[in-house]
Design a protein around this motif. Structure first.
Motif, PDB file in Angstrom:
ATOM      1  N   SER A  25       1.156  -1.018  -0.133  1.00  0.00           N
ATOM      2  CA  SER A  25      -0.370   0.326   0.058  1.00  0.00           C
ATOM      3  C   SER A  25       0.595   0.939  -0.018  1.00  0.00           C
ATOM      4  CB  SER A  25      -1.049   0.188   0.848  1.00  0.00           C
ATOM      5  OG  SER A  25      -1.661  -0.953   0.872  1.00  0.00           O
ATOM      6  N   LEU A  26       1.547   1.418   1.068  1.00  0.00           N
ATOM      7  CA  LEU A  26       2.918   2.168   0.891  1.00  0.00           C
ATOM      8  C   LEU A  26       3.264   2.166  -0.145  1.00  0.00           C
ATOM      9  CD1 LEU A  26       4.112   2.488   4.094  1.00  0.00           C
ATOM     10  CD2 LEU A  26       2.570   3.982   3.560  1.00  0.00           C
ATOM     11  N   TYR A  29       0.807   4.352  -2.964  1.00  0.00           N
ATOM     12  CA  TYR A  29       1.401   5.670  -2.855  1.00  0.00           C
ATOM     13  C   TYR A  29       2.157   6.561  -3.536  1.00  0.00           C
ATOM     14  CZ  TYR A  29      -3.110   4.322   0.100  1.00  0.00           C
ATOM     15  OH  TYR A  29      -4.192   3.848   0.061  1.00  0.00           O
ATOM     16  N   VAL A  30       3.451   6.131  -2.282  1.00  0.00           N
ATOM     17  CA  VAL A  30       4.729   6.265  -3.128  1.00  0.00           C
ATOM     18  C   VAL A  30       4.201   7.185  -4.467  1.00  0.00           C
ATOM     19  CG1 VAL A  30       6.520   6.728  -3.552  1.00  0.00           C
ATOM     20  CG2 VAL A  30       6.115   6.243  -1.368  1.00  0.00           C
ATOM     21  N   ARG A  31       3.642   6.410  -5.595  1.00  0.00           N
ATOM     22  CA  ARG A  31       3.587   6.252  -6.379  1.00  0.00           C
ATOM     23  C   ARG A  31       1.958   7.055  -6.853  1.00  0.00           C
ATOM     24  NH1 ARG A  31       1.621   1.036  -9.676  1.00  0.00           N
ATOM     25  NH2 ARG A  31       1.564   2.557 -11.059  1.00  0.00           N
ATOM     26  N   CYS A  32       1.902   7.737  -5.714  1.00  0.00           N
ATOM     27  CA  CYS A  32       0.960   9.221  -6.136  1.00  0.00           C
ATOM     28  C   CYS A  32       1.541  10.169  -5.863  1.00  0.00           C
ATOM     29  CB  CYS A  32      -0.248   8.511  -5.775  1.00  0.00           C
ATOM     30  SG  CYS A  32      -1.050   7.685  -5.039  1.00  0.00           S
ATOM     31  N   GLN A  33       3.055  10.388  -5.927  1.00  0.00           N
ATOM     32  CA  GLN A  33       3.625  11.361  -5.781  1.00  0.00           C
ATOM     33  C   GLN A  33       3.483  12.723  -5.105  1.00  0.00           C
ATOM     34  OE1 GLN A  33       4.490  11.942  -9.959  1.00  0.00           O
ATOM     35  NE2 GLN A  33       5.929  10.301 -10.430  1.00  0.00           N
ATOM     36  N   LEU A  35       3.815  14.138  -1.283  1.00  0.00           N
ATOM     37  CA  LEU A  35       4.347  12.997   0.851  1.00  0.00           C
ATOM     38  C   LEU A  35       3.177  13.157   1.841  1.00  0.00           C
ATOM     39  CD1 LEU A  35       6.786  12.632   2.429  1.00  0.00           C
ATOM     40  CD2 LEU A  35       7.212  15.259   2.371  1.00  0.00           C
ATOM     41  N   TYR A  38       1.595  10.414   1.793  1.00  0.00           N
ATOM     42  CA  TYR A  38       1.632   9.308   2.314  1.00  0.00           C
ATOM     43  C   TYR A  38       1.635   9.624   3.970  1.00  0.00           C
ATOM     44  CZ  TYR A  38       5.659   6.193   3.015  1.00  0.00           C
ATOM     45  OH  TYR A  38       6.500   4.969   4.067  1.00  0.00           O
ATOM     46  N   VAL A  41      -1.289   8.544   5.228  1.00  0.00           N
ATOM     47  CA  VAL A  41      -1.680   6.577   5.099  1.00  0.00           C
ATOM     48  C   VAL A  41      -0.673   6.145   6.391  1.00  0.00           C
ATOM     49  CG1 VAL A  41      -0.854   4.701   3.759  1.00  0.00           C
ATOM     50  CG2 VAL A  41      -1.798   6.752   3.027  1.00  0.00           C
ATOM     51  N   ALA A  42       0.169   6.848   6.326  1.00  0.00           N
ATOM     52  CA  ALA A  42       1.396   6.228   7.757  1.00  0.00           C
ATOM     53  C   ALA A  42       0.482   6.492   8.935  1.00  0.00           C
ATOM     54  CB  ALA A  42       2.877   7.239   7.268  1.00  0.00           C
TER      55      ALA A  42
END
Length: 103
Positions: A25-26, A29-33, A35, A38, A41-42
């Motif tokens: 999942s992370l 979400y990183v691919r969503c570019q 921060l 990210y 979610v964290a």
């Protein structure tokens, strides 16, 4: 998401299933570019894991009950709304859902 993480924690094995799910999942979400995405979610995942680790022996039944009731509630809501769930058209909307709640 809470119930899903709890159910994944209940699967025995050499690799922690919920951590594999979180890592995937992370990465998504990183691919969503973003921060901000990210961080949101964290910020969701950490308290969920803390709470799940405090539940104890009844984790499977508690998480299964939450999962079933939440999905029933979701489909009742969509029926009232008159719209099909977005994930029926594109599975990636299952990952977008937790972010939509915080938006």
């Amino acid at each position: 998401m809470f119930s899903l993480l709890g159910l994944l924690q209940c699967i025995p094995g050499p690799i922690s299933c919920e951590l594999v799910f979180i890592a995937g999942s992370l990465i998504y979400y990183v691919r969503c570019q973003s921060l901000k995405v990210y961080a949101i979610v964290a910020a969701q995942i950490v308290p969920m894991l803390i709470l799940l680790n405090q539940i104890g022996d009844q984790k499977l039944w508690i998480c299964l009950s939450i999962f079933i009731v939440a999905w029933i509630g979701q489909f009742i809501g969509h029926k009232i709304e008159g719209k099909k769930p977005s994930f029926t058209a594109d599975i990636q909307f299952l990952w977008i859902g937790p972010l939509w709640i915080f938006s």
